[in-house]
Design a protein around this motif. Structure first.
Motif, PDB file in Angstrom:
ATOM      1  N   PHE A  52       0.830  -1.196   0.000  1.00  0.00           N
ATOM      2  CA  PHE A  52       0.000   0.000   0.000  1.00  0.00           C
ATOM      3  C   PHE A  52       0.874   1.259   0.000  1.00  0.00           C
ATOM      4  O   PHE A  52       0.546   2.249  -0.619  1.00  0.00           O
ATOM      5  CB  PHE A  52      -0.898  -0.041   1.230  1.00  0.00           C
ATOM      6  CG  PHE A  52      -1.913   1.060   1.333  1.00  0.00           C
ATOM      7  CD1 PHE A  52      -2.856   1.256   0.348  1.00  0.00           C
ATOM      8  CD2 PHE A  52      -1.951   1.878   2.450  1.00  0.00           C
ATOM      9  CE1 PHE A  52      -3.818   2.245   0.459  1.00  0.00           C
ATOM     10  CE2 PHE A  52      -2.902   2.865   2.578  1.00  0.00           C
ATOM     11  CZ  PHE A  52      -3.834   3.052   1.575  1.00  0.00           C
ATOM     12  N   ALA A  53       2.016   1.206   0.691  1.00  0.00           N
ATOM     13  CA  ALA A  53       2.929   2.352   0.761  1.00  0.00           C
ATOM     14  C   ALA A  53       3.489   2.674  -0.622  1.00  0.00           C
ATOM     15  O   ALA A  53       3.683   3.843  -0.959  1.00  0.00           O
ATOM     16  CB  ALA A  53       4.052   2.079   1.758  1.00  0.00           C
ATOM     17  N   GLY A  54       3.765   1.632  -1.412  1.00  0.00           N
ATOM     18  CA  GLY A  54       4.241   1.824  -2.779  1.00  0.00           C
ATOM     19  C   GLY A  54       5.357   2.834  -2.888  1.00  0.00           C
ATOM     20  O   GLY A  54       6.322   2.797  -2.130  1.00  0.00           O
ATOM     21  N   ASP A  55       5.222   3.734  -3.827  1.00  0.00           N
ATOM     22  CA  ASP A  55       6.249   4.745  -4.072  1.00  0.00           C
ATOM     23  C   ASP A  55       6.192   5.883  -3.063  1.00  0.00           C
ATOM     24  O   ASP A  55       7.101   6.711  -3.015  1.00  0.00           O
ATOM     25  CB  ASP A  55       6.091   5.334  -5.480  1.00  0.00           C
ATOM     26  CG  ASP A  55       6.376   4.316  -6.556  1.00  0.00           C
ATOM     27  OD1 ASP A  55       7.180   3.401  -6.308  1.00  0.00           O
ATOM     28  OD2 ASP A  55       5.788   4.444  -7.646  1.00  0.00           O
ATOM     29  N   ASP A  56       5.128   5.955  -2.275  1.00  0.00           N
ATOM     30  CA  ASP A  56       4.955   7.071  -1.354  1.00  0.00           C
ATOM     31  C   ASP A  56       6.031   7.121  -0.276  1.00  0.00           C
ATOM     32  O   ASP A  56       6.482   8.194   0.097  1.00  0.00           O
ATOM     33  CB  ASP A  56       3.577   7.025  -0.679  1.00  0.00           C
ATOM     34  CG  ASP A  56       2.449   7.234  -1.682  1.00  0.00           C
ATOM     35  OD1 ASP A  56       2.712   7.824  -2.750  1.00  0.00           O
ATOM     36  OD2 ASP A  56       1.326   6.807  -1.395  1.00  0.00           O
ATOM     37  N   THR A  59      10.837   3.859   2.774  1.00  0.00           N
ATOM     38  CA  THR A  59      11.230   3.347   4.085  1.00  0.00           C
ATOM     39  C   THR A  59      10.153   2.422   4.631  1.00  0.00           C
ATOM     40  O   THR A  59      10.460   1.359   5.169  1.00  0.00           O
ATOM     41  CB  THR A  59      11.486   4.509   5.071  1.00  0.00           C
ATOM     42  OG1 THR A  59      12.490   5.358   4.519  1.00  0.00           O
ATOM     43  CG2 THR A  59      11.937   4.006   6.421  1.00  0.00           C
ATOM     44  N   ASP A  60       8.884   2.797   4.493  1.00  0.00           N
ATOM     45  CA  ASP A  60       7.775   1.944   4.939  1.00  0.00           C
ATOM     46  C   ASP A  60       7.721   0.655   4.132  1.00  0.00           C
ATOM     47  O   ASP A  60       7.412  -0.410   4.672  1.00  0.00           O
ATOM     48  CB  ASP A  60       6.434   2.675   4.827  1.00  0.00           C
ATOM     49  CG  ASP A  60       6.204   3.655   5.966  1.00  0.00           C
ATOM     50  OD1 ASP A  60       6.980   3.631   6.948  1.00  0.00           O
ATOM     51  OD2 ASP A  60       5.248   4.453   5.866  1.00  0.00           O
ATOM     52  N   GLN A  85       8.618 -11.670  -0.832  1.00  0.00           N
ATOM     53  CA  GLN A  85       9.910 -11.342  -1.426  1.00  0.00           C
ATOM     54  C   GLN A  85       9.744 -10.882  -2.871  1.00  0.00           C
ATOM     55  O   GLN A  85      10.349  -9.895  -3.295  1.00  0.00           O
ATOM     56  CB  GLN A  85      10.845 -12.553  -1.374  1.00  0.00           C
ATOM     57  CG  GLN A  85      11.317 -12.857   0.025  1.00  0.00           C
ATOM     58  CD  GLN A  85      12.094 -14.158   0.095  1.00  0.00           C
ATOM     59  OE1 GLN A  85      11.730 -15.149  -0.534  1.00  0.00           O
ATOM     60  NE2 GLN A  85      13.162 -14.147   0.870  1.00  0.00           N
ATOM     61  N   LEU A  86       8.920 -11.583  -3.618  1.00  0.00           N
ATOM     62  CA  LEU A  86       8.697 -11.219  -5.010  1.00  0.00           C
ATOM     63  C   LEU A  86       8.004  -9.859  -5.115  1.00  0.00           C
ATOM     64  O   LEU A  86       8.402  -9.010  -5.918  1.00  0.00           O
ATOM     65  CB  LEU A  86       7.872 -12.302  -5.712  1.00  0.00           C
ATOM     66  CG  LEU A  86       7.513 -12.034  -7.166  1.00  0.00           C
ATOM     67  CD1 LEU A  86       8.758 -11.807  -8.021  1.00  0.00           C
ATOM     68  CD2 LEU A  86       6.673 -13.180  -7.713  1.00  0.00           C
ATOM     69  N   GLU A  87       6.982  -9.639  -4.299  1.00  0.00           N
ATOM     70  CA  GLU A  87       6.289  -8.348  -4.327  1.00  0.00           C
ATOM     71  C   GLU A  87       7.237  -7.209  -3.960  1.00  0.00           C
ATOM     72  O   GLU A  87       7.171  -6.132  -4.555  1.00  0.00           O
ATOM     73  CB  GLU A  87       5.093  -8.372  -3.374  1.00  0.00           C
ATOM     74  CG  GLU A  87       3.970  -9.244  -3.865  1.00  0.00           C
ATOM     75  CD  GLU A  87       2.845  -9.378  -2.870  1.00  0.00           C
ATOM     76  OE1 GLU A  87       1.761  -9.814  -3.304  1.00  0.00           O
ATOM     77  OE2 GLU A  87       3.024  -9.083  -1.669  1.00  0.00           O
ATOM     78  N   HIS A  88       8.086  -7.442  -2.999  1.00  0.00           N
ATOM     79  CA  HIS A  88       9.076  -6.444  -2.605  1.00  0.00           C
ATOM     80  C   HIS A  88       9.948  -6.081  -3.798  1.00  0.00           C
ATOM     81  O   HIS A  88      10.139  -4.910  -4.125  1.00  0.00           O
ATOM     82  CB  HIS A  88       9.912  -6.994  -1.451  1.00  0.00           C
ATOM     83  CG  HIS A  88      10.842  -6.012  -0.841  1.00  0.00           C
ATOM     84  ND1 HIS A  88      11.684  -6.365   0.173  1.00  0.00           N
ATOM     85  CD2 HIS A  88      11.101  -4.709  -1.075  1.00  0.00           C
ATOM     86  CE1 HIS A  88      12.407  -5.319   0.532  1.00  0.00           C
ATOM     87  NE2 HIS A  88      12.077  -4.309  -0.219  1.00  0.00           N
TER      88      HIS A  88
END
Length: 135
Positions: A52-56, A59-60, A85-88
């Motif tokens: 949800f934090a995405g590009d915003d 650090t989150d 891990q893949l989503e990260h």
């Protein structure tokens, strides 16, 4: 709260781009009193918060995925560990940072191969940094 229902709700809200619904679902899980939430649900919440934090807030993203993967590893949930891990890697990887995320993708690939999770292996391949490591 049923884990599968929570997972489906989170995925549906994310897939539909319904960030308000996703925020509502996550807040509901986070508001559960001690003893009502499982460590699996906590790890999933960390995972979805990171997404949800995405590009915003990078650090989150880093913190959320790190905590989620650590918890999935601790509770013995290899599939969800690999998914996180893949989503990260998908959220943060760029050609200039591929080396930073290659270890995440390599471990995710290994887990998906062991589980014979072909659609997930295809997703690893689509990322373009999931090259196999030398054995």
């Amino acid at each position: 709260l049923d884990h599968d229902a929570a997972e489906v709700g989170h995925l549906a809200a994310l897939a539909l781009g319904d960030t308000a619904k996703l925020a509502e679902l996550l807040a509901g899980v986070e508001a559960l009193p001690p003893g009502r939430s499982t460590r699996f649900l906590q790890a999933q919440t960390l995972r979805f918060r990171a997404r949800f934090a995405g590009d915003d807030d990078p650090t989150d993203v880093e913190r959320g995925f790190s905590e989620a993967t650590a918890l999935f590893r601790e509770i013995g949930m290899p599939f969800y560990l690999a998914v996180a891990q893949l989503e990260h890697a998908e959220l943060l990887a760029s050609p200039d940072r591929a080396e930073d995320f290659r270890p995440l993708v390599a471990e995710a690939r290994e887990i998906f191969e062991q589980l014979r999770a072909t659609p997930w292996l295809e997703r690893v391949d689509a990322l373009g940094i999931g090259a196999r490591t030398a054995a």
